[in-house]
Motif scaffolding. Structure first.
Motif, PDB file in Angstrom:
ATOM      1  N   ILE A  20       0.840  -1.203   0.000  1.00  0.00           N
ATOM      2  CA  ILE A  20       0.000   0.000   0.000  1.00  0.00           C
ATOM      3  C   ILE A  20       0.873   1.252   0.000  1.00  0.00           C
ATOM      4  N   GLY A  21       0.531   2.207  -0.846  1.00  0.00           N
ATOM      5  CA  GLY A  21       1.164   3.521  -0.807  1.00  0.00           C
ATOM      6  C   GLY A  21       2.441   3.664  -1.603  1.00  0.00           C
ATOM      7  N   GLN A  22       2.920   2.585  -2.258  1.00  0.00           N
ATOM      8  CA  GLN A  22       4.152   2.676  -3.055  1.00  0.00           C
ATOM      9  C   GLN A  22       3.893   2.163  -4.470  1.00  0.00           C
ATOM     10  N   GLU A  23       2.743   2.500  -4.997  1.00  0.00           N
ATOM     11  CA  GLU A  23       2.358   1.998  -6.322  1.00  0.00           C
ATOM     12  C   GLU A  23       3.323   2.452  -7.420  1.00  0.00           C
ATOM     13  N   HIS A  24       3.929   3.631  -7.246  1.00  0.00           N
ATOM     14  CA  HIS A  24       4.875   4.129  -8.266  1.00  0.00           C
ATOM     15  C   HIS A  24       6.090   3.209  -8.372  1.00  0.00           C
ATOM     16  N   ILE A  25       6.350   2.432  -7.333  1.00  0.00           N
ATOM     17  CA  ILE A  25       7.473   1.492  -7.347  1.00  0.00           C
ATOM     18  C   ILE A  25       7.017   0.095  -7.762  1.00  0.00           C
ATOM     19  N   GLN A 167      -1.418   9.626   5.570  1.00  0.00           N
ATOM     20  CA  GLN A 167      -2.068   9.306   6.845  1.00  0.00           C
ATOM     21  C   GLN A 167      -3.415   8.600   6.650  1.00  0.00           C
ATOM     22  N   SER A 168      -4.164   9.002   5.650  1.00  0.00           N
ATOM     23  CA  SER A 168      -5.466   8.371   5.412  1.00  0.00           C
ATOM     24  C   SER A 168      -5.312   6.893   5.062  1.00  0.00           C
ATOM     25  N   LYS A 169      -4.245   6.564   4.314  1.00  0.00           N
ATOM     26  CA  LYS A 169      -4.002   5.154   3.959  1.00  0.00           C
ATOM     27  C   LYS A 169      -3.539   4.346   5.163  1.00  0.00           C
ATOM     28  N   VAL A 170      -2.772   4.997   6.059  1.00  0.00           N
ATOM     29  CA  VAL A 170      -2.355   4.312   7.276  1.00  0.00           C
ATOM     30  C   VAL A 170      -3.572   3.989   8.133  1.00  0.00           C
ATOM     31  N   ILE A 171      -4.479   4.951   8.279  1.00  0.00           N
ATOM     32  CA  ILE A 171      -5.693   4.728   9.075  1.00  0.00           C
ATOM     33  C   ILE A 171      -6.511   3.585   8.479  1.00  0.00           C
ATOM     34  N   GLU A 172      -6.661   3.614   7.159  1.00  0.00           N
ATOM     35  CA  GLU A 172      -7.428   2.564   6.473  1.00  0.00           C
ATOM     36  C   GLU A 172      -6.813   1.186   6.701  1.00  0.00           C
ATOM     37  N   HIS A 173      -5.472   1.120   6.627  1.00  0.00           N
ATOM     38  CA  HIS A 173      -4.792  -0.162   6.821  1.00  0.00           C
ATOM     39  C   HIS A 173      -4.911  -0.632   8.274  1.00  0.00           C
ATOM     40  N   LEU A 174      -4.759   0.295   9.215  1.00  0.00           N
ATOM     41  CA  LEU A 174      -4.902  -0.060  10.632  1.00  0.00           C
ATOM     42  C   LEU A 174      -6.312  -0.568  10.930  1.00  0.00           C
ATOM     43  N   ARG A 175      -7.296   0.065  10.305  1.00  0.00           N
ATOM     44  CA  ARG A 175      -8.681  -0.356  10.541  1.00  0.00           C
ATOM     45  C   ARG A 175      -8.920  -1.779  10.011  1.00  0.00           C
ATOM     46  N   SER A 176      -8.313  -2.101   8.863  1.00  0.00           N
ATOM     47  CA  SER A 176      -8.493  -3.457   8.322  1.00  0.00           C
ATOM     48  C   SER A 176      -7.829  -4.488   9.237  1.00  0.00           C
ATOM     49  N   ILE A 177      -6.692  -4.112   9.854  1.00  0.00           N
ATOM     50  CA  ILE A 177      -6.009  -5.031  10.773  1.00  0.00           C
ATOM     51  C   ILE A 177      -6.846  -5.249  12.024  1.00  0.00           C
ATOM     52  N   THR A 178      -7.423  -4.172  12.566  1.00  0.00           N
ATOM     53  CA  THR A 178      -8.222  -4.308  13.794  1.00  0.00           C
ATOM     54  C   THR A 178      -9.449  -5.196  13.564  1.00  0.00           C
ATOM     55  N   LYS A 179     -10.002  -5.117  12.352  1.00  0.00           N
ATOM     56  CA  LYS A 179     -11.154  -5.979  12.046  1.00  0.00           C
ATOM     57  C   LYS A 179     -10.740  -7.444  11.998  1.00  0.00           C
ATOM     58  N   GLY A 199       3.961   8.370   8.861  1.00  0.00           N
ATOM     59  CA  GLY A 199       4.101   7.780   7.531  1.00  0.00           C
ATOM     60  C   GLY A 199       4.740   6.419   7.510  1.00  0.00           C
ATOM     61  N   SER A 200       4.930   5.803   8.678  1.00  0.00           N
ATOM     62  CA  SER A 200       5.539   4.477   8.754  1.00  0.00           C
ATOM     63  C   SER A 200       4.484   3.442   9.139  1.00  0.00           C
ATOM     64  N   PHE A 201       4.248   2.473   8.250  1.00  0.00           N
ATOM     65  CA  PHE A 201       3.329   1.385   8.572  1.00  0.00           C
ATOM     66  C   PHE A 201       3.829   0.603   9.781  1.00  0.00           C
ATOM     67  N   ARG A 202       5.111   0.266   9.774  1.00  0.00           N
ATOM     68  CA  ARG A 202       5.648  -0.579  10.831  1.00  0.00           C
ATOM     69  C   ARG A 202       5.490   0.067  12.206  1.00  0.00           C
ATOM     70  N   ASP A 203       5.812   1.368  12.300  1.00  0.00           N
ATOM     71  CA  ASP A 203       5.704   2.050  13.589  1.00  0.00           C
ATOM     72  C   ASP A 203       4.254   2.115  14.052  1.00  0.00           C
ATOM     73  N   SER A 204       3.348   2.423  13.127  1.00  0.00           N
ATOM     74  CA  SER A 204       1.931   2.531  13.487  1.00  0.00           C
ATOM     75  C   SER A 204       1.375   1.182  13.942  1.00  0.00           C
ATOM     76  N   ILE A 205       1.720   0.122  13.214  1.00  0.00           N
ATOM     77  CA  ILE A 205       1.221  -1.209  13.564  1.00  0.00           C
ATOM     78  C   ILE A 205       1.846  -1.691  14.871  1.00  0.00           C
ATOM     79  N   SER A 206       3.107  -1.357  15.108  1.00  0.00           N
ATOM     80  CA  SER A 206       3.760  -1.751  16.358  1.00  0.00           C
ATOM     81  C   SER A 206       3.086  -1.094  17.563  1.00  0.00           C
TER      82      SER A 206
END
Length: 509
Positions: A20-25, A167-179, A199-206
């Motif tokens: 998520i969030g690195q589609e250009h790569i 940030q909106s994508k991080v929130i969306e991803h966190l919400r899918s994990i909590t579900k 802006g870090s998935f790992r930090d937010s999920i941790s």
């Protein structure tokens, strides 16, 4: 919830579509794989926790046609942590083994994480391998500090720059994990987690993983604040209200409450900075714009410390308006007190008030005649009073060379390492003190919290501010010899010579 496995590992993407969030790569890499245009070396750069290692592993498996399972290990995919394998010996070993053919795959893939940590000799050894790589070898280099990777290495790779996740994508991803994990959490709490993940998935999920350990049916905003040590918004507003009202007692009470709540000085400085930035962006700042910017500048170095409440207090107090601008009584000298008392007595007796005769001040001394009486460091906090101020006869609004020499000489008596760094500074004083260095190494030494606190105490004695700014500039007029106050021993002179040659290297005490 998975037992014994961190959430960020459980929910790590297993293919390009899961990123998520690195589609250009991911889109570029997918197209390259389809065309068979595989490069022999890739460089992934960007902030931590944005997917560099995950995409490196996915790419390694995709080009070899292997299913990616986080638990499996493949002999032809070798991961190296450059932080702990940074010496030339490890890279020479890699160079010797890279010519061995893969065991069962088309490519032997080397993933080197934090590649900027390699030594110069190790980089040179790696460069030779990148210049003439075997047909079966692919290197994927990952780093959070691309500027530390030599250009000779960068030029031999395909470089991909990772962006902080929106940030909106991080929130969306966190919400899918909590579900999936059946964690009940409020939207406000999720938003704060995403904000502090920066802006870090790992930090937010941790952080979410830590919250999941709370024995609560529903995780709320207050739980996130307690976990991260974030002060309550009302307390920050109270602090700023006291600042604007010149309420010194209220300001100290707010800072004391921050300590009671277990908030460290760095978090407090960050919260006040966020408050100021929000006001500036909305155009509704309660402080004048210039004052807000100056306060932000003074708070910035404090965000790196967890215990410099003295620095926080001084940064805030410096923004208070002088008492005389509010019609209040300003602390005054002994003679002025006697004059004021006479005027007040005359007013009480309804006598005609005669303005006191204006004292004729002697001409101010020339800069070269200015003297400064230094106080012992151990008496700073206990004796720094109006009497002490009278003992300091230095002209406060200019940088006097002799004063700077006195400061350095005082520091040298107890803090030789700090002195060794400061003697390489070009001090500039135009109402605020700036220390300009030619090399970033010196700034890093000053930024160490212990050194910052020590230097602030000395500056408080010698200048009209306890705050200072440290900058790095190649144009700095770095002194080529130490400022000398007293004669030095032969041993000290030898150390000075070495220090000059190597740009003021740190002296170990």
């Amino acid at each position: 919830m998975s037992m014994g496995k961190a959430l960020y590992r459980s929910h790590r993407p297993r293919n390009f579509d899961g990123v998520i969030g690195q589609e250009h790569i991911t889109d570029t890499l997918k197209n390259a794989v389809k065309k068979g245009a595989i490069s022999h070396a890739y460089l992934f750069t960007g902030p931590r926790g944005t997917g560099k290692t995950s995409i490196a592993r996915i790419l390694a498996h995709v080009i070899n046609g292997i299913d990616y399972d986080d638990e499996s290990m493949h002999l032809d995919i070798i991961e190296i942590d450059a932080a702990s394998n940074r010496r030339i010996d490890e890279i020479r070993e890699l160079r010797d083994k890279v010519h061995i053919a893969p065991t069962s795959s088309k490519y032997k893939v080397y993933i080197i994480d934090e590649v900027h940590m390699l030594t110069r000799e190790a980089f040179n050894a790696l460069l030779k391998t990148l210049e003439e790589p075997p047909e079966h070898a692919v290197f994927i280099l990952a780093t959070t500090e691309a500027h530390k990777v030599p250009e000779t290495i960068v030029s031999r790779t395909q470089k991909f720059t990772f962006k902080p996740i929106d940030q909106s994508k991080v929130i969306e991803h966190l919400r899918s994990i909590t579900k999936k994990e059946k964690i009940v959490i409020t939207d406000e709490a999720l938003r704060l987690l995403a904000e502090h993940g920066q802006g870090s998935f790992r930090d937010s999920i941790s952080m979410l993983d830590q919250l999941a350990g709370f024995e609560k049916d529903t995780l709320e905003l207050a739980d996130v604040q307690m976990l991260l040590g974030i002060p309550d918004k009302a307390l920050i507003e109270q602090t700023m209200t006291s600042l604007l009202a010149n309420d010194t007692k209220g300001l100290f009470d707010s800072i004391q409450e921050l300590k009671v709540q277990g908030v460290d000085s760095g978090r407090a400085a960050m919260s006040i900075s966020s408050y100021l930035r929000s006001e500036i962006m909305s155009g509704s700042q309660s402080l004048p714009y210039a004052d807000s910017v100056r306060l932000l500048k003074n708070l910035l170095p404090l965000t790196l410390s967890s215990s410099d409440f003295l620095g926080l207090e001084l940064a805030l107090l410096e923004q208070m308006k002088p008492a005389e601008t509010l019609g209040a009584v300003k602390p005054i000298g002994k003679k002025e007190k006697e004059t004021t008392k006479t005027v007040q007595l005359a007013a009480k007796s309804n006598d005609e008030i005669v303005a006191p005769k204006k004292e004729v001040k002697p001409p101010e001394p020339k800069p070269e005649e200015v003297k400064y009486t230094a106080l012992p460091l151990e008496n700073i906090e206990s004796t720094y009073s109006h009497e002490t101020e009278e003992a300091i006869t230095v002209e406060k609004n200019s940088l006097n060379k002799e004063v700077w020499e006195e400061l350095l000489n005082d520091i040298k008596k107890k803090h030789n390492t700090l002195y060794g760094v400061l003697r390489m500074a070009e001090p500039i004083y135009d109402g605020s003190l700036t220390l300009r260095f030619q090399f970033g190494f010196h700034k890093k030494q000053i930024d160490i919290p212990q050194n910052t606190a020590t230097l602030r105490k000395y500056i408080e004695l010698y200048f009209n501010t306890s705050n200072f700014t440290v900058v790095v500039s190649k144009d700095s007029k770095t002194p080529v010899a130490p400022i000398t106050i007293a004669e030095k021993s032969d041993e000290e002179n030898a150390v000075t010579s070495v220090s000059n040659i190597f740009g003021g290297a740190e002296l170990l005490e």
